[in-house]
Design a protein around this motif. Sequence first.
Motif, mmCIF file in Angstrom:
data_model
loop_
_atom_site.group_PDB
_atom_site.id
_atom_site.type_symbol
_atom_site.label_atom_id
_atom_site.label_comp_id
_atom_site.label_asym_id
_atom_site.label_seq_id
_atom_site.Cartn_x
_atom_site.Cartn_y
_atom_site.Cartn_z
ATOM 1 N N ALA A 6 0.721 -1.063 0.051
ATOM 2 C CA ALA A 6 0.058 -0.004 -0.079
ATOM 3 C C ALA A 6 1.002 1.281 -0.035
ATOM 4 O O ALA A 6 0.692 2.243 -0.637
ATOM 5 C CB ALA A 6 -0.952 -0.083 1.184
ATOM 6 N N VAL A 7 1.981 1.201 0.780
ATOM 7 C CA VAL A 7 2.883 2.244 0.863
ATOM 8 C C VAL A 7 3.397 2.610 -0.581
ATOM 9 O O VAL A 7 3.830 3.605 -1.147
ATOM 10 C CB VAL A 7 3.899 2.290 2.096
ATOM 11 C CG1 VAL A 7 4.971 3.298 1.833
ATOM 12 C CG2 VAL A 7 3.352 2.100 3.142
ATOM 13 N N LEU A 8 3.973 1.587 -1.120
ATOM 14 C CA LEU A 8 4.626 1.508 -2.474
ATOM 15 C C LEU A 8 3.834 2.002 -3.497
ATOM 16 O O LEU A 8 4.013 2.911 -4.441
ATOM 17 C CB LEU A 8 5.171 0.344 -2.972
ATOM 18 C CG LEU A 8 6.440 -0.194 -1.923
ATOM 19 C CD1 LEU A 8 6.771 -1.819 -2.464
ATOM 20 C CD2 LEU A 8 7.695 0.762 -2.180
ATOM 21 N N GLU A 9 2.325 1.595 -3.478
ATOM 22 C CA GLU A 9 1.518 2.043 -4.421
ATOM 23 C C GLU A 9 1.065 3.635 -4.403
ATOM 24 O O GLU A 9 1.156 4.276 -5.231
ATOM 25 C CB GLU A 9 0.261 1.443 -4.351
ATOM 26 C CG GLU A 9 0.288 -0.063 -4.828
ATOM 27 C CD GLU A 9 -1.002 -0.790 -4.814
ATOM 28 O OE1 GLU A 9 -1.979 -0.322 -4.321
ATOM 29 O OE2 GLU A 9 -0.994 -2.055 -4.835
ATOM 30 N N ALA A 10 1.158 4.071 -2.877
ATOM 31 C CA ALA A 10 1.000 5.571 -2.718
ATOM 32 C C ALA A 10 1.911 6.317 -3.158
ATOM 33 O O ALA A 10 1.867 7.561 -3.704
ATOM 34 C CB ALA A 10 0.624 5.787 -1.358
ATOM 35 N N ALA A 11 3.328 5.766 -2.878
ATOM 36 C CA ALA A 11 4.430 6.562 -3.460
ATOM 37 C C ALA A 11 4.525 6.715 -4.613
ATOM 38 O O ALA A 11 5.219 7.641 -5.395
ATOM 39 C CB ALA A 11 5.786 5.635 -2.620
ATOM 40 N N GLN A 12 4.164 5.772 -5.667
ATOM 41 C CA GLN A 12 4.107 5.958 -7.027
ATOM 42 C C GLN A 12 3.426 7.053 -7.377
ATOM 43 O O GLN A 12 3.504 7.650 -8.473
ATOM 44 C CB GLN A 12 3.615 4.674 -7.691
ATOM 45 C CG GLN A 12 4.238 3.321 -7.659
ATOM 46 C CD GLN A 12 3.788 2.209 -8.191
ATOM 47 O OE1 GLN A 12 2.692 2.016 -8.681
ATOM 48 N NE2 GLN A 12 4.578 1.319 -8.322
ATOM 49 N N ASP A 17 9.882 15.527 -6.580
ATOM 50 C CA ASP A 17 10.130 15.919 -5.054
ATOM 51 C C ASP A 17 9.681 15.407 -3.946
ATOM 52 O O ASP A 17 10.374 15.471 -2.869
ATOM 53 C CB ASP A 17 10.003 17.466 -5.276
ATOM 54 C CG ASP A 17 10.773 18.180 -6.295
ATOM 55 O OD1 ASP A 17 11.755 17.761 -6.776
ATOM 56 O OD2 ASP A 17 10.368 19.356 -6.584
ATOM 57 N N GLU A 18 8.531 14.839 -3.928
ATOM 58 C CA GLU A 18 8.005 14.338 -2.839
ATOM 59 C C GLU A 18 8.519 12.911 -2.587
ATOM 60 O O GLU A 18 8.557 12.545 -1.446
ATOM 61 C CB GLU A 18 6.294 14.126 -3.114
ATOM 62 C CG GLU A 18 5.798 15.450 -3.176
ATOM 63 C CD GLU A 18 4.078 15.119 -3.476
ATOM 64 O OE1 GLU A 18 3.975 14.581 -4.146
ATOM 65 O OE2 GLU A 18 3.292 16.033 -2.855
ATOM 66 N N ARG A 19 8.957 12.257 -3.512
ATOM 67 C CA ARG A 19 9.705 10.939 -3.663
ATOM 68 C C ARG A 19 10.995 11.043 -2.802
ATOM 69 O O ARG A 19 11.358 10.349 -1.899
ATOM 70 C CB ARG A 19 9.620 10.295 -4.844
ATOM 71 C CG ARG A 19 8.378 9.759 -5.277
ATOM 72 C CD ARG A 19 8.555 8.538 -6.406
ATOM 73 N NE ARG A 19 9.110 9.010 -7.353
ATOM 74 C CZ ARG A 19 8.517 9.834 -8.442
ATOM 75 N NH1 ARG A 19 7.120 9.626 -8.452
ATOM 76 N NH2 ARG A 19 9.329 10.112 -9.664
ATOM 77 N N ARG A 20 11.546 12.059 -3.232
ATOM 78 C CA ARG A 20 13.013 12.352 -2.746
ATOM 79 C C ARG A 20 13.089 12.837 -1.191
ATOM 80 O O ARG A 20 13.686 12.364 -0.383
ATOM 81 C CB ARG A 20 13.605 13.615 -3.608
ATOM 82 C CG ARG A 20 14.985 13.935 -2.904
ATOM 83 C CD ARG A 20 15.758 14.831 -3.912
ATOM 84 N NE ARG A 20 17.015 15.459 -3.417
ATOM 85 C CZ ARG A 20 17.998 14.690 -3.427
ATOM 86 N NH1 ARG A 20 18.067 13.208 -3.781
ATOM 87 N NH2 ARG A 20 19.293 15.087 -2.792
ATOM 88 N N LEU A 26 12.857 8.431 5.333
ATOM 89 C CA LEU A 26 12.956 7.012 5.623
ATOM 90 C C LEU A 26 14.457 6.993 5.994
ATOM 91 O O LEU A 26 14.823 6.056 6.887
ATOM 92 C CB LEU A 26 12.725 6.115 4.290
ATOM 93 C CG LEU A 26 11.113 5.905 3.936
ATOM 94 C CD1 LEU A 26 11.083 5.349 2.832
ATOM 95 C CD2 LEU A 26 10.439 5.506 5.040
ATOM 96 N N ASP A 27 15.438 7.760 5.450
ATOM 97 C CA ASP A 27 16.787 7.525 5.887
ATOM 98 C C ASP A 27 16.926 8.004 7.316
ATOM 99 O O ASP A 27 17.768 7.491 8.074
ATOM 100 C CB ASP A 27 17.835 8.253 4.958
ATOM 101 C CG ASP A 27 17.990 7.259 3.828
ATOM 102 O OD1 ASP A 27 17.814 6.236 3.645
ATOM 103 O OD2 ASP A 27 18.452 8.119 2.842
ATOM 104 N N ARG A 41 23.469 11.035 7.133
ATOM 105 C CA ARG A 41 23.502 10.494 5.848
ATOM 106 C C ARG A 41 22.270 10.853 4.952
ATOM 107 O O ARG A 41 21.324 11.085 5.427
ATOM 108 C CB ARG A 41 23.129 8.955 6.236
ATOM 109 C CG ARG A 41 23.534 7.944 5.044
ATOM 110 C CD ARG A 41 23.092 6.678 5.528
ATOM 111 N NE ARG A 41 22.038 5.999 4.774
ATOM 112 C CZ ARG A 41 21.495 4.988 4.831
ATOM 113 N NH1 ARG A 41 21.715 4.222 6.035
ATOM 114 N NH2 ARG A 41 20.577 4.542 4.034
ATOM 115 N N GLU A 42 22.947 10.914 3.793
ATOM 116 C CA GLU A 42 21.992 11.360 2.637
ATOM 117 C C GLU A 42 21.620 10.249 2.049
ATOM 118 O O GLU A 42 22.138 9.031 1.741
ATOM 119 C CB GLU A 42 22.675 12.631 1.838
ATOM 120 C CG GLU A 42 23.210 13.751 2.595
ATOM 121 C CD GLU A 42 23.902 14.495 1.758
ATOM 122 O OE1 GLU A 42 23.610 14.437 0.362
ATOM 123 O OE2 GLU A 42 24.639 15.315 2.104
#
Length: 78
Positions: A6-12, A17-20, A26-27, A41-42
């Motif tokens: 569900a998270v991966l589908e939402a991330a798509q 810029d939002e994915r970055r 998450l890091d 850490r980048e």
Amino acid sequence: MANLNAVLEAAQTLSHDERRRLVIELDALEAREDPRVPANREPLASLRALSGSAHSGFTDISTEKYAHVAAASLDSAD
């Protein structure tokens, strides 16, 4: 696993810029969970650390440039 899908589908549906920003968040989350991970850490830092360290077996004219320069400078036809 369903939550991850569900998270991966939402991330798509996110913009670049939002994915970055998601990756950065998450890091940061990982850094808080694992104290061995540096806080600053980048994203993709491990890949950037490897940049320039690869070697290719491919050869081209620049690989043997001195032999070509020497041959050209010794050419008596010029």
